[in-house]
Design an enzyme around this catalytic site. Structure first.
Site, PDB file in Angstrom:
ATOM      1  N   PHE A 129       0.853  -1.184   0.000  1.00 38.32           N
ATOM      2  CA  PHE A 129       0.000   0.000   0.000  1.00 38.32           C
ATOM      3  C   PHE A 129       0.895   1.243   0.000  1.00 38.32           C
ATOM      4  O   PHE A 129       1.832   1.331   0.792  1.00 38.32           O
ATOM      5  CB  PHE A 129      -0.889  -0.018   1.242  1.00 38.32           C
ATOM      6  CG  PHE A 129      -1.976   1.008   1.210  1.00 38.32           C
ATOM      7  CD1 PHE A 129      -3.171   0.752   0.552  1.00 38.32           C
ATOM      8  CD2 PHE A 129      -1.804   2.244   1.820  1.00 38.32           C
ATOM      9  CE1 PHE A 129      -4.182   1.703   0.522  1.00 38.32           C
ATOM     10  CE2 PHE A 129      -2.816   3.192   1.787  1.00 38.32           C
ATOM     11  CZ  PHE A 129      -4.005   2.929   1.134  1.00 38.32           C
ATOM     12  N   ASP A 200       1.802  -4.806   8.480  1.00 41.30           N
ATOM     13  CA  ASP A 200       0.627  -3.951   8.370  1.00 41.30           C
ATOM     14  C   ASP A 200      -0.582  -4.875   8.276  1.00 41.30           C
ATOM     15  O   ASP A 200      -0.689  -5.683   7.340  1.00 41.30           O
ATOM     16  CB  ASP A 200       0.748  -3.053   7.135  1.00 41.30           C
ATOM     17  CG  ASP A 200      -0.375  -2.023   7.057  1.00 41.30           C
ATOM     18  OD1 ASP A 200      -1.478  -2.303   7.555  1.00 41.30           O
ATOM     19  OD2 ASP A 200      -0.136  -0.951   6.475  1.00 41.30           O
ATOM     20  N   TYR A 225     -10.999   1.528  10.796  1.00 36.35           N
ATOM     21  CA  TYR A 225     -12.250   1.796  10.047  1.00 36.35           C
ATOM     22  C   TYR A 225     -12.568   0.728   9.022  1.00 36.35           C
ATOM     23  O   TYR A 225     -13.601   0.801   8.374  1.00 36.35           O
ATOM     24  CB  TYR A 225     -12.171   3.170   9.362  1.00 36.35           C
ATOM     25  CG  TYR A 225     -10.911   3.423   8.555  1.00 36.35           C
ATOM     26  CD1 TYR A 225     -10.771   2.925   7.269  1.00 36.35           C
ATOM     27  CD2 TYR A 225      -9.853   4.145   9.099  1.00 36.35           C
ATOM     28  CE1 TYR A 225      -9.608   3.144   6.543  1.00 36.35           C
ATOM     29  CE2 TYR A 225      -8.690   4.375   8.386  1.00 36.35           C
ATOM     30  CZ  TYR A 225      -8.573   3.873   7.108  1.00 36.35           C
ATOM     31  OH  TYR A 225      -7.418   4.085   6.397  1.00 36.35           O
ATOM     32  N   LYS A 226     -11.720  -0.275   8.842  1.00 34.72           N
ATOM     33  CA  LYS A 226     -11.985  -1.312   7.850  1.00 34.72           C
ATOM     34  C   LYS A 226     -12.802  -2.427   8.511  1.00 34.72           C
ATOM     35  O   LYS A 226     -13.932  -2.217   8.888  1.00 34.72           O
ATOM     36  CB  LYS A 226     -10.672  -1.782   7.237  1.00 34.72           C
ATOM     37  CG  LYS A 226     -10.022  -0.648   6.403  1.00 34.72           C
ATOM     38  CD  LYS A 226      -8.648  -0.958   5.873  1.00 34.72           C
ATOM     39  CE  LYS A 226      -8.163   0.207   5.006  1.00 34.72           C
ATOM     40  NZ  LYS A 226      -6.738   0.163   4.728  1.00 34.72           N
ATOM     41  N   ARG A 374     -12.591  -4.669  -6.845  1.00 33.00           N
ATOM     42  CA  ARG A 374     -12.290  -5.266  -5.549  1.00 33.00           C
ATOM     43  C   ARG A 374     -13.583  -5.498  -4.775  1.00 33.00           C
ATOM     44  O   ARG A 374     -14.394  -4.597  -4.617  1.00 33.00           O
ATOM     45  CB  ARG A 374     -11.367  -4.321  -4.777  1.00 33.00           C
ATOM     46  CG  ARG A 374     -10.830  -4.896  -3.502  1.00 33.00           C
ATOM     47  CD  ARG A 374      -9.748  -4.016  -2.945  1.00 33.00           C
ATOM     48  NE  ARG A 374     -10.276  -2.746  -2.443  1.00 33.00           N
ATOM     49  CZ  ARG A 374      -9.673  -2.022  -1.504  1.00 33.00           C
ATOM     50  NH1 ARG A 374      -8.516  -2.419  -0.991  1.00 33.00           N
ATOM     51  NH2 ARG A 374     -10.193  -0.891  -1.086  1.00 33.00           N
TER      52      ARG A 374
HETATM   53  C1  PLP Z   1      -6.035   1.379   4.345  1.00 31.07           C
HETATM   54  C2  PLP Z   1      -4.568   1.183   4.529  1.00 31.07           C
HETATM   55  C3  PLP Z   1      -3.780   2.156   5.154  1.00 31.07           C
HETATM   56  C4  PLP Z   1      -4.399   3.469   5.518  1.00 31.07           C
HETATM   57  O1  PLP Z   1      -3.603   4.298   6.279  1.00 31.07           O
HETATM   58  P1  PLP Z   1      -4.244   5.595   6.948  1.00 31.07           P
HETATM   59  O2  PLP Z   1      -3.106   6.283   7.551  1.00 31.07           O
HETATM   60  O3  PLP Z   1      -5.287   5.135   7.913  1.00 31.07           O
HETATM   61  O4  PLP Z   1      -4.907   6.399   5.867  1.00 31.07           O
HETATM   62  C5  PLP Z   1      -2.446   1.858   5.388  1.00 31.07           C
HETATM   63  N1  PLP Z   1      -1.902   0.685   4.992  1.00 31.07           N
HETATM   64  C6  PLP Z   1      -2.637  -0.243   4.364  1.00 31.07           C
HETATM   65  C7  PLP Z   1      -2.020  -1.531   3.944  1.00 31.07           C
HETATM   66  C8  PLP Z   1      -3.982  -0.024   4.093  1.00 31.07           C
HETATM   67  O5  PLP Z   1      -4.707  -0.940   3.450  1.00 31.07           O
END
Ligand code: PLP
Length: 415
Positions: A129, A200, A225-226, A374
């Site tokens: 990501f 992560d 939030y996921k 997705r």
């Molecule tokens: C959604 C996601 C993030 C989001 O990071 P934020 O700082 O909350 O915006 C980070 N890493 C991964 C792998 C994600 O899927």
């Protein structure tokens, strides 16, 4: 395994036999919507609105400043952190909720490179990501360009570990493909090369079983939030194995990570334990909503979640192959269960307008550039018939070219 010829009733029978089916009632889901984006923003648990109302009117409204103590606001980051810890196999005191995933990545990457001072390389996956990679780049710049972010393909990671690798930073379930790494074996490889391991868990926590203790992970971060259903912009969490906590204090040395914040000393002295990964004042209302979201996951058995997640994704894949063949869809998510998270991703050159056409019919997934459709399959509230209905719409949209309309081409800011 499901029989190759089956109809919607067969699928409805799977719902009737589903031990998690009653949990759907714990969420507010709009009528007529098949929600396949809980991996991006989980739905709202039914208790959240009332709990927030109480926090606003009583804790904030009546209690005012007293609620930092009386309502336990000050303890929320640790309390909710410990609850999340139960979902990832951490021990009490190893997880704290704070800030965003991006900010927490900065804290733990800083710790990792400091703990491995003779090594220069932060190793990661090119398809990680982007924020993970961006945060590493920002840290490297801040540290005077003494380090290197080395990016390799998913299959080259173990071979790329060497005695210059300070930390291996990976996302357990890839956001764009749904492919899952073997946490224990990769962590062991990293350690065998003297590297620290940072996971992560953004697309793992609440969706797939995770055991950071058994895997001997050093650090982890993840989103609220996921799959944790904490609400838009919910705070994130950070895990630091107990053995590393006293060895380094992270550089965002705000007052709430201080050993005695209310001494108001001019000199920073890090708190013992995970509290030193806090920085400033945390968003109490968001933390309150996150606690409701985490509770919604804690009530379910993780083995049942995993079992249903695999059944849902198997069904989705099989139905797409049965009913959407010949339209150029390509399965991107691995078929092997042990390499699959809780989503199914399909590649198509017209992925964007196809997804917009699906959304216009109430089947909400999302699109990840350049060409990925997705579909997140969250076992807490999805039914097998939802999968059936989603694929029925997808098949119809492909067969009729319903996606081929100008309004489905317009790109919004958030995809
Ligand atoms: C959604 C996601 C993030 C989001 O990071 P934020 O700082 O909350 O915006 C980070 N890493 C991964 C792998 C994600 O899927």
């Amino acid at each position: 395994m499901i029989a190759t010829t089956f109809d919607r009733q067969t699928v409805a029978d799977m719902d009737a036999a589903d031990p998690l089916a009653p949990l759907r009632d714990r969420f507010t889901l709009p009528e007529g919507v098949v929600y396949l984006d809980g991996n991006s923003l989980g739905p709202v648990p039914k208790g959240t609105a009332e709990r927030l109302q109480q926090a606003v009117t009583q804790e904030w409204g009546e209690g005012l400043i007293r609620s930092w103590n009386a309502a336990g606001w000050i303890d929320l980051p640790r309390r909710v952190g410990d609850k999340i810890g139960r979902l990832i196999g951490a021990r009490p005191g190893e997880v704290v909720v704070a800030d965003s995933t991006s900010v927490n990545l900065f804290k733990v990457l800083s710790a990792a490179v400091k703990l491995n001072p003779d090594r220069r390389v932060i190793l990661s996956e090119r398809e990680n990501f982007p924020t993970d990679l961006y945060m590493a780049q920002g840290l490297i710049q801040l540290l005077g360009q003494q380090h290197e972010l080395r990016l390799v393909g998913a299959d080259e990671i173990v071979a790329a570990l060497d005695d210059d690798t300070a930390v291996l930073m990976l996302t357990h379930v890839n956001y764009r493909t749904g492919r899952m790494f073997d946490m224990a074996s990769i962590t062991a490889e990293a350690h065998a090369h003297g590297a620290l391991m940072l996971w992560d868990l953004a697309h793992s926590v609440g969706a797939v079983p995770v055991d950071v203790t058994a895997a001997q992970a050093d650090f982890a971060v993840g989103c609220g939030y996921k799959y944790l259903n904490g609400g838009p912009g919910a705070p994130a969490f950070v895990y630091v194995a107990e053995r590393h906590q006293p060895r380094f204090s992270q550089p965002l040395s705000g007052w709430l990570g201080h050993a005695q914040p209310f001494e108001f000393s001019p000199y920073y002295r890090p708190a013992e334990g995970i509290a030193r990964y806090l920085c400033g004042t945390q968003p109490v209302l968001s933390l309150t909503a996150l606690e409701c979201g985490v509770d919604s996951v804690l009530d379910a058995d993780m083995d049942l979640i995993r079992h249903k997640s695999l059944a849902l994704t198997d069904l989705f894949i099989q139905l797409v192959e049965d009913r959407c063949a010949g339209y150029g869809l390509e399965l991107v998510t691995p078929r092997e269960h042990e390499r699959r998270g809780s989503q199914v991703c399909l590649r198509h050159p017209q992925g964007y307008p196809i997804m917009q056409a699906l959304i216009s019919r109430g089947v909400i997934g999302d699109f990840r550039a350049p060409d990925i459709l997705r579909f997140g399959l969250a076992p807490l509230y999805l039914r097998y018939v939802d999968v059936w209905d989603a694929v029925a719409h997808l098949a119809d949209i492909l067969a009729t070219r319903a996606w081929d309309q100008p309004q489905f081409q317009q790109r919004a800011t958030v995809t």
